[in-house]
Design a protein around this motif. Structure first.
Motif, mmCIF file in Angstrom:
data_model
loop_
_atom_site.group_PDB
_atom_site.id
_atom_site.type_symbol
_atom_site.label_atom_id
_atom_site.label_comp_id
_atom_site.label_asym_id
_atom_site.label_seq_id
_atom_site.Cartn_x
_atom_site.Cartn_y
_atom_site.Cartn_z
ATOM 1 N N SER A 14 4.060 42.284 12.951
ATOM 2 C CA SER A 14 2.620 42.160 12.726
ATOM 3 C C SER A 14 2.132 40.858 13.356
ATOM 4 O O SER A 14 2.924 40.020 13.801
ATOM 5 C CB SER A 14 2.334 42.144 11.228
ATOM 6 O OG SER A 14 2.874 40.966 10.651
ATOM 7 N N ILE A 15 0.842 40.670 13.353
ATOM 8 C CA ILE A 15 0.263 39.430 13.861
ATOM 9 C C ILE A 15 0.756 38.249 13.026
ATOM 10 O O ILE A 15 1.115 37.211 13.569
ATOM 11 C CB ILE A 15 -1.269 39.510 13.882
ATOM 12 C CG1 ILE A 15 -1.707 40.472 14.993
ATOM 13 C CG2 ILE A 15 -1.901 38.136 14.068
ATOM 14 C CD1 ILE A 15 -3.194 40.741 15.056
ATOM 15 N N ALA A 16 0.810 38.421 11.715
ATOM 16 C CA ALA A 16 1.270 37.346 10.836
ATOM 17 C C ALA A 16 2.735 36.991 11.109
ATOM 18 O O ALA A 16 3.101 35.811 11.131
ATOM 19 C CB ALA A 16 1.096 37.743 9.379
ATOM 20 N N GLU A 17 3.572 37.997 11.342
ATOM 21 C CA GLU A 17 4.990 37.737 11.640
ATOM 22 C C GLU A 17 5.143 37.039 12.987
ATOM 23 O O GLU A 17 5.964 36.132 13.135
ATOM 24 C CB GLU A 17 5.774 39.049 11.618
ATOM 25 C CG GLU A 17 5.899 39.627 10.229
ATOM 26 C CD GLU A 17 6.375 41.061 10.216
ATOM 27 O OE1 GLU A 17 7.056 41.431 9.235
ATOM 28 O OE2 GLU A 17 6.077 41.829 11.164
ATOM 29 N N ALA A 18 4.345 37.440 13.973
ATOM 30 C CA ALA A 18 4.388 36.789 15.285
ATOM 31 C C ALA A 18 3.921 35.340 15.168
ATOM 32 O O ALA A 18 4.504 34.436 15.766
ATOM 33 C CB ALA A 18 3.518 37.544 16.281
ATOM 34 N N LEU A 38 -0.730 38.685 25.452
ATOM 35 C CA LEU A 38 0.147 39.566 24.682
ATOM 36 C C LEU A 38 -0.547 40.910 24.550
ATOM 37 O O LEU A 38 -1.771 40.974 24.469
ATOM 38 C CB LEU A 38 0.381 39.010 23.266
ATOM 39 C CG LEU A 38 1.312 37.839 23.099
ATOM 40 C CD1 LEU A 38 1.305 37.381 21.642
ATOM 41 C CD2 LEU A 38 2.721 38.189 23.524
ATOM 42 N N SER A 39 0.254 41.974 24.503
ATOM 43 C CA SER A 39 -0.339 43.288 24.250
ATOM 44 C C SER A 39 -0.087 43.666 22.794
ATOM 45 O O SER A 39 0.905 43.257 22.199
ATOM 46 C CB SER A 39 0.254 44.334 25.195
ATOM 47 O OG SER A 39 1.639 44.424 25.022
ATOM 48 N N ALA A 40 -0.999 44.414 22.241
ATOM 49 C CA ALA A 40 -0.896 44.851 20.853
ATOM 50 C C ALA A 40 -1.281 46.319 20.786
ATOM 51 O O ALA A 40 -1.999 46.827 21.652
ATOM 52 C CB ALA A 40 -1.822 44.020 19.976
ATOM 53 N N HIS A 41 -0.784 46.980 19.760
ATOM 54 C CA HIS A 41 -1.047 48.402 19.581
ATOM 55 C C HIS A 41 -1.601 48.632 18.182
ATOM 56 O O HIS A 41 -1.009 48.177 17.202
ATOM 57 C CB HIS A 41 0.233 49.211 19.776
ATOM 58 C CG HIS A 41 0.897 48.935 21.087
ATOM 59 N ND1 HIS A 41 0.489 49.535 22.255
ATOM 60 C CD2 HIS A 41 1.891 48.087 21.427
ATOM 61 C CE1 HIS A 41 1.233 49.083 23.247
ATOM 62 N NE2 HIS A 41 2.083 48.197 22.773
ATOM 63 N N ARG A 42 -2.719 49.314 18.106
ATOM 64 C CA ARG A 42 -3.308 49.652 16.814
ATOM 65 C C ARG A 42 -2.595 50.902 16.311
ATOM 66 O O ARG A 42 -2.563 51.925 16.973
ATOM 67 C CB ARG A 42 -4.805 49.903 16.957
ATOM 68 C CG ARG A 42 -5.501 50.024 15.618
ATOM 69 C CD ARG A 42 -7.005 50.062 15.769
ATOM 70 N NE ARG A 42 -7.568 48.828 16.304
ATOM 71 C CZ ARG A 42 -7.803 47.732 15.584
ATOM 72 N NH1 ARG A 42 -7.498 47.714 14.310
ATOM 73 N NH2 ARG A 42 -8.335 46.675 16.133
ATOM 74 N N VAL A 43 -2.002 50.810 15.124
ATOM 75 C CA VAL A 43 -1.236 51.903 14.552
ATOM 76 C C VAL A 43 -2.087 52.730 13.589
ATOM 77 O O VAL A 43 -1.890 53.915 13.440
ATOM 78 C CB VAL A 43 0.024 51.357 13.831
ATOM 79 C CG1 VAL A 43 0.821 52.465 13.201
ATOM 80 C CG2 VAL A 43 0.880 50.565 14.809
ATOM 81 N N GLY A 44 -3.032 52.117 12.964
ATOM 82 C CA GLY A 44 -3.940 52.798 12.053
ATOM 83 C C GLY A 44 -5.315 52.197 12.223
ATOM 84 O O GLY A 44 -5.555 51.459 13.172
ATOM 85 N N PRO A 45 -6.211 52.462 11.302
ATOM 86 C CA PRO A 45 -7.552 51.901 11.443
ATOM 87 C C PRO A 45 -7.570 50.370 11.412
ATOM 88 O O PRO A 45 -8.431 49.748 12.026
ATOM 89 C CB PRO A 45 -8.334 52.483 10.272
ATOM 90 C CG PRO A 45 -7.350 53.125 9.384
ATOM 91 C CD PRO A 45 -6.085 53.309 10.138
#
Length: 66
Positions: A14-18, A38-45
């Motif tokens: 997650s963002i917090a873990e990163a 950095l790239s990120a992926h939305r998994v849910g809303p």
């Protein structure tokens, strides 16, 4: 960046873990994502995940001896 943090970093952090891994705030990680660093992926809303391998290479030292 410590080796014990690397072992705790899940495959899809997650963002917090990163942020904890790099010792920065979550807002800083969000800025890196917005800037395209950095790239990120939305998994849910609301759920955003990053790629562990990308994070590890993002924080890799350059030049000099390690």
């Amino acid at each position: 960046m410590n080796d014990h943090h690397t072992a705790k970093l899940p495959a899809r952090p997650s963002i917090a873990e990163a942020a904890e891994h790099f010792g920065v705030s979550g807002m800083t990680v969000r800025r890196w994502i917005a800037a395209g660093r950095l790239s990120a992926h939305r998994v849910g809303p609301r759920l955003i995940r990053l790629d562990r391998d990308e994070l590890l290479s993002f924080g890799r030292r350059i030049g000099g001896s390690v």
